[in-house]
Design a protein around this motif. Structure first.
Motif, PDB file in Angstrom:
ATOM      1  N   GLU A   1      59.886   5.610 -41.321  1.00 45.29           N
ATOM      2  CA  GLU A   1      59.994   5.188 -42.725  1.00 45.29           C
ATOM      3  C   GLU A   1      58.644   5.136 -43.422  1.00 45.29           C
ATOM      4  O   GLU A   1      58.575   5.045 -44.646  1.00 45.29           O
ATOM      5  CB  GLU A   1      60.675   3.813 -42.808  1.00 45.29           C
ATOM      6  CG  GLU A   1      62.111   3.801 -42.348  1.00 45.29           C
ATOM      7  CD  GLU A   1      62.279   3.722 -40.832  1.00 45.29           C
ATOM      8  OE1 GLU A   1      63.423   3.867 -40.358  1.00 45.29           O
ATOM      9  OE2 GLU A   1      61.267   3.503 -40.120  1.00 45.29           O
ATOM     10  N   LEU A   2      57.558   5.192 -42.645  1.00 46.03           N
ATOM     11  CA  LEU A   2      56.227   5.201 -43.235  1.00 46.03           C
ATOM     12  C   LEU A   2      55.654   6.611 -43.342  1.00 46.03           C
ATOM     13  O   LEU A   2      54.525   6.788 -43.805  1.00 46.03           O
ATOM     14  CB  LEU A   2      55.268   4.313 -42.434  1.00 46.03           C
ATOM     15  CG  LEU A   2      55.479   2.810 -42.581  1.00 46.03           C
ATOM     16  CD1 LEU A   2      54.445   2.037 -41.760  1.00 46.03           C
ATOM     17  CD2 LEU A   2      55.395   2.375 -44.040  1.00 46.03           C
ATOM     18  N   LEU A   3      56.414   7.610 -42.925  1.00 40.71           N
ATOM     19  CA  LEU A   3      55.955   8.974 -43.126  1.00 40.71           C
ATOM     20  C   LEU A   3      55.873   9.227 -44.631  1.00 40.71           C
ATOM     21  O   LEU A   3      56.785   8.877 -45.377  1.00 40.71           O
ATOM     22  CB  LEU A   3      56.915   9.967 -42.470  1.00 40.71           C
ATOM     23  CG  LEU A   3      56.998   9.894 -40.938  1.00 40.71           C
ATOM     24  CD1 LEU A   3      58.053  10.866 -40.423  1.00 40.71           C
ATOM     25  CD2 LEU A   3      55.642  10.183 -40.302  1.00 40.71           C
ATOM     26  N   PRO A   4      54.777   9.818 -45.100  1.00 35.39           N
ATOM     27  CA  PRO A   4      54.559   9.893 -46.547  1.00 35.39           C
ATOM     28  C   PRO A   4      55.149  11.137 -47.202  1.00 35.39           C
ATOM     29  O   PRO A   4      55.168  12.217 -46.620  1.00 35.39           O
ATOM     30  CB  PRO A   4      53.030   9.922 -46.659  1.00 35.39           C
ATOM     31  CG  PRO A   4      52.593  10.636 -45.408  1.00 35.39           C
ATOM     32  CD  PRO A   4      53.586  10.242 -44.342  1.00 35.39           C
ATOM     33  N   ILE A   5      55.624  10.947 -48.414  1.00 39.07           N
ATOM     34  CA  ILE A   5      55.864  12.046 -49.324  1.00 39.07           C
ATOM     35  C   ILE A   5      54.601  12.139 -50.168  1.00 39.07           C
ATOM     36  O   ILE A   5      54.392  11.348 -51.082  1.00 39.07           O
ATOM     37  CB  ILE A   5      57.106  11.814 -50.195  1.00 39.07           C
ATOM     38  CG1 ILE A   5      58.333  11.541 -49.329  1.00 39.07           C
ATOM     39  CG2 ILE A   5      57.344  13.013 -51.108  1.00 39.07           C
ATOM     40  CD1 ILE A   5      58.709  12.676 -48.389  1.00 39.07           C
ATOM     41  N   ILE A   6      53.720  13.038 -49.802  1.00 44.58           N
ATOM     42  CA  ILE A   6      52.355  13.183 -50.319  1.00 44.58           C
ATOM     43  C   ILE A   6      51.548  11.933 -49.958  1.00 44.58           C
ATOM     44  O   ILE A   6      50.943  11.870 -48.911  1.00 44.58           O
ATOM     45  CB  ILE A   6      52.312  13.482 -51.835  1.00 44.58           C
ATOM     46  CG1 ILE A   6      53.210  14.690 -52.144  1.00 44.58           C
ATOM     47  CG2 ILE A   6      50.873  13.751 -52.275  1.00 44.58           C
ATOM     48  CD1 ILE A   6      52.821  15.957 -51.444  1.00 44.58           C
ATOM     49  N   ASP A   7      51.553  10.904 -50.830  1.00 44.18           N
ATOM     50  CA  ASP A   7      50.717   9.729 -50.558  1.00 44.18           C
ATOM     51  C   ASP A   7      51.495   8.418 -50.586  1.00 44.18           C
ATOM     52  O   ASP A   7      50.902   7.344 -50.542  1.00 44.18           O
ATOM     53  CB  ASP A   7      49.552   9.660 -51.557  1.00 44.18           C
ATOM     54  CG  ASP A   7      50.032   9.563 -52.998  1.00 44.18           C
ATOM     55  OD1 ASP A   7      51.259   9.625 -53.236  1.00 44.18           O
ATOM     56  OD2 ASP A   7      49.178   9.427 -53.901  1.00 44.18           O
ATOM     57  N   LYS A   8      52.816   8.509 -50.655  1.00 41.44           N
ATOM     58  CA  LYS A   8      53.629   7.280 -50.700  1.00 41.44           C
ATOM     59  C   LYS A   8      54.713   7.368 -49.628  1.00 41.44           C
ATOM     60  O   LYS A   8      55.446   8.358 -49.566  1.00 41.44           O
ATOM     61  CB  LYS A   8      54.268   7.116 -52.074  1.00 41.44           C
ATOM     62  CG  LYS A   8      55.020   5.796 -52.249  1.00 41.44           C
ATOM     63  CD  LYS A   8      55.801   5.769 -53.559  1.00 41.44           C
ATOM     64  CE  LYS A   8      54.889   5.834 -54.773  1.00 41.44           C
ATOM     65  NZ  LYS A   8      55.687   5.664 -56.031  1.00 41.44           N
ATOM     66  N   PRO A   9      54.836   6.361 -48.756  1.00 41.43           N
ATOM     67  CA  PRO A   9      55.811   6.443 -47.665  1.00 41.43           C
ATOM     68  C   PRO A   9      57.251   6.353 -48.153  1.00 41.43           C
ATOM     69  O   PRO A   9      57.543   5.799 -49.211  1.00 41.43           O
ATOM     70  CB  PRO A   9      55.453   5.259 -46.762  1.00 41.43           C
ATOM     71  CG  PRO A   9      54.698   4.322 -47.626  1.00 41.43           C
ATOM     72  CD  PRO A   9      53.997   5.153 -48.660  1.00 41.43           C
ATOM     73  N   LEU A  10      58.141   6.883 -47.353  1.00 44.38           N
ATOM     74  CA  LEU A  10      59.564   6.910 -47.697  1.00 44.38           C
ATOM     75  C   LEU A  10      60.100   5.523 -48.039  1.00 44.38           C
ATOM     76  O   LEU A  10      60.850   5.354 -49.005  1.00 44.38           O
ATOM     77  CB  LEU A  10      60.360   7.500 -46.522  1.00 44.38           C
ATOM     78  CG  LEU A  10      60.263   9.006 -46.323  1.00 44.38           C
ATOM     79  CD1 LEU A  10      60.765   9.395 -44.939  1.00 44.38           C
ATOM     80  CD2 LEU A  10      61.045   9.725 -47.401  1.00 44.38           C
ATOM     81  N   ILE A  11      59.732   4.522 -47.254  1.00 42.80           N
ATOM     82  CA  ILE A  11      60.265   3.177 -47.482  1.00 42.80           C
ATOM     83  C   ILE A  11      59.830   2.631 -48.834  1.00 42.80           C
ATOM     84  O   ILE A  11      60.560   1.880 -49.481  1.00 42.80           O
ATOM     85  CB  ILE A  11      59.857   2.215 -46.335  1.00 42.80           C
ATOM     86  CG1 ILE A  11      60.609   0.883 -46.431  1.00 42.80           C
ATOM     87  CG2 ILE A  11      58.350   2.010 -46.304  1.00 42.80           C
ATOM     88  CD1 ILE A  11      62.100   1.008 -46.264  1.00 42.80           C
ATOM     89  N   GLN A  12      58.653   3.039 -49.303  1.00 44.80           N
ATOM     90  CA  GLN A  12      58.168   2.581 -50.592  1.00 44.80           C
ATOM     91  C   GLN A  12      59.057   3.111 -51.728  1.00 44.80           C
ATOM     92  O   GLN A  12      59.385   2.386 -52.669  1.00 44.80           O
ATOM     93  CB  GLN A  12      56.726   3.018 -50.815  1.00 44.80           C
ATOM     94  CG  GLN A  12      56.123   2.563 -52.137  1.00 44.80           C
ATOM     95  CD  GLN A  12      55.832   1.072 -52.175  1.00 44.80           C
ATOM     96  OE1 GLN A  12      55.488   0.500 -51.147  1.00 44.80           O
ATOM     97  NE2 GLN A  12      55.981   0.475 -53.334  1.00 44.80           N
ATOM     98  N   TYR A  13      59.448   4.362 -51.631  1.00 46.36           N
ATOM     99  CA  TYR A  13      60.349   4.931 -52.634  1.00 46.36           C
ATOM    100  C   TYR A  13      61.676   4.166 -52.673  1.00 46.36           C
ATOM    101  O   TYR A  13      62.204   3.857 -53.740  1.00 46.36           O
ATOM    102  CB  TYR A  13      60.613   6.404 -52.351  1.00 46.36           C
ATOM    103  CG  TYR A  13      59.486   7.337 -52.723  1.00 46.36           C
ATOM    104  CD1 TYR A  13      59.304   7.756 -54.035  1.00 46.36           C
ATOM    105  CD2 TYR A  13      58.604   7.817 -51.754  1.00 46.36           C
ATOM    106  CE1 TYR A  13      58.274   8.625 -54.378  1.00 46.36           C
ATOM    107  CE2 TYR A  13      57.574   8.693 -52.086  1.00 46.36           C
ATOM    108  CZ  TYR A  13      57.412   9.087 -53.402  1.00 46.36           C
ATOM    109  OH  TYR A  13      56.391   9.944 -53.747  1.00 46.36           O
ATOM    110  N   ALA A  14      62.240   3.881 -51.497  1.00 43.58           N
ATOM    111  CA  ALA A  14      63.513   3.173 -51.435  1.00 43.58           C
ATOM    112  C   ALA A  14      63.389   1.765 -51.997  1.00 43.58           C
ATOM    113  O   ALA A  14      64.269   1.283 -52.723  1.00 43.58           O
ATOM    114  CB  ALA A  14      64.025   3.136 -49.994  1.00 43.58           C
ATOM    115  N   VAL A  15      62.299   1.084 -51.660  1.00 44.47           N
ATOM    116  CA  VAL A  15      62.073  -0.275 -52.179  1.00 44.47           C
ATOM    117  C   VAL A  15      61.916  -0.256 -53.694  1.00 44.47           C
ATOM    118  O   VAL A  15      62.476  -1.106 -54.411  1.00 44.47           O
ATOM    119  CB  VAL A  15      60.842  -0.909 -51.497  1.00 44.47           C
ATOM    120  CG1 VAL A  15      60.343  -2.120 -52.278  1.00 44.47           C
ATOM    121  CG2 VAL A  15      61.194  -1.315 -50.069  1.00 44.47           C
TER     122      VAL A  15
END
Length: 286
Positions: free
Chosen positions: A28-42
């Motif tokens: 979940e911390l793998l990034p989409i460019i510079d923001k991790p997946l979990i951050q997008y969901a949150v």
């Protein structure tokens, strides 16, 4: 009805398709460019009005908690060095948002993960479930639309999208009644059917709004042949008793639980940055 303010994030999976990276880094911390997946969901959840984040995690995933810590010392350092743009990147979560981390123990399926949140959901309360693997880009917040439909009809509500025949065996698939714009009453739900046996081509994706009563159903749901408790089985029971509805996703989704989806999501976001786009096109032209 109580306002929907709680969201469950099942993040206890092992991420085996991304080994060895996920040996020490939660997928979940793998990034989409510079923001991790979990951050997008949150961020999707916060925009939809969620104020309590419930992470169903494992003993090896302390990094997710670390990601959402405010880190005031580092922030002060960036400010002192005249780097406010870096300080801003540390603001991963507003301070007033409540975070709860619950260890799943063993990864025994999505239904088992959701069941771990039972003590935090009050009777009569509905809550959201978001799977960070599903990276969604949409003009309108997908979770907000799901919450709106669930609140309006007082039924458990799931998000679905059309999937191709070659992918349908990877999804829970619904039997859909007539569509009222983007909402349908679910007549059937089958976990990972063959394309020829699928009741439709609408697959369930990682956004749900569920009532507190789902926990009593999950406790009685038998494990499947993989010794996992499937949320799909609980939803099928709830459909038969109180009804189940689905909302058609309006937006683009990437399955970042797969290497293909993860790479395409990164490429999709990169192409929206003019500098990165130019570099990518120059590379491809070679």
């Amino acid at each position: 009805m109580k306002k929907i303010t709680k969201a469950v994030f099942p993040v206890g999976g092992m991420g085996t398709r991304f080994l060895p990276a996920t040996k020490s880094i939660p997928k979940e911390l793998l990034p989409i460019i510079d923001k991790p997946l979990i951050q997008y969901a949150v961020e999707e959840a916060l925009e939809a009005g969620i104020s309590t984040l419930i992470f169903i995690t494992s003993a090896t995933k302390h990094a997710i908690s670390d990601h959402f810590d405010p880190m005031p010392d580092l922030r002060s350092r960036f400010i002192d060095e005249g780097k406010p743009h870096l300080a801003k990147k540390l603001d991963t979560l507003p301070l007033e948002i409540q975070r709860v981390f619950i260890p799943q123990g063993q990864p025994l399926g999505l239904g088992h993960a959701v069941l771990q949140a039972e003590s935090l959901i009050e009777e009569g309360e509905m809550f959201a479930v978001l799977l960070a693997d599903d990276f969604i880009e949409a003009k309108n917040n997908p979770l907000s639309r799901l919450i709106e439909a669930a609140t309006s009809n007082q039924k458990p509500t799931i998000s679905v999208e059309k999937v191709s025949d070659d992918r349908i065996g990877s999804y829970g698939v619904i039997g859909a009644g007539p569509w009222d714009l983007d909402v349908t009453q679910v007549s059937k739900i089958v976990e990972k059917p063959n394309a020829k046996d699928a009741p439709s081509n609408y697959g369930v994706i990682g956004r749900y709004v569920l009532p507190q009563s789902v926990f009593s159903v999950l406790r009685q749901t038998e494990m499947d042949h993989n010794r996992e408790i499937q949320l799909t089985d609980a939803l099928q029971h709830m459909m038969q008793v109180n009804g189940l509805q689905a909302v058609k996703l309006s937006g683009q989704r990437f399955d970042c639980g797969s290497q293909e989806g993860f790479v395409l999501a990164n490429l999709h976001v990169a192409m929206q940055n003019s500098q990165l786009k130019q570099q990518i096109m120059a590379y491809l032209s070679k």
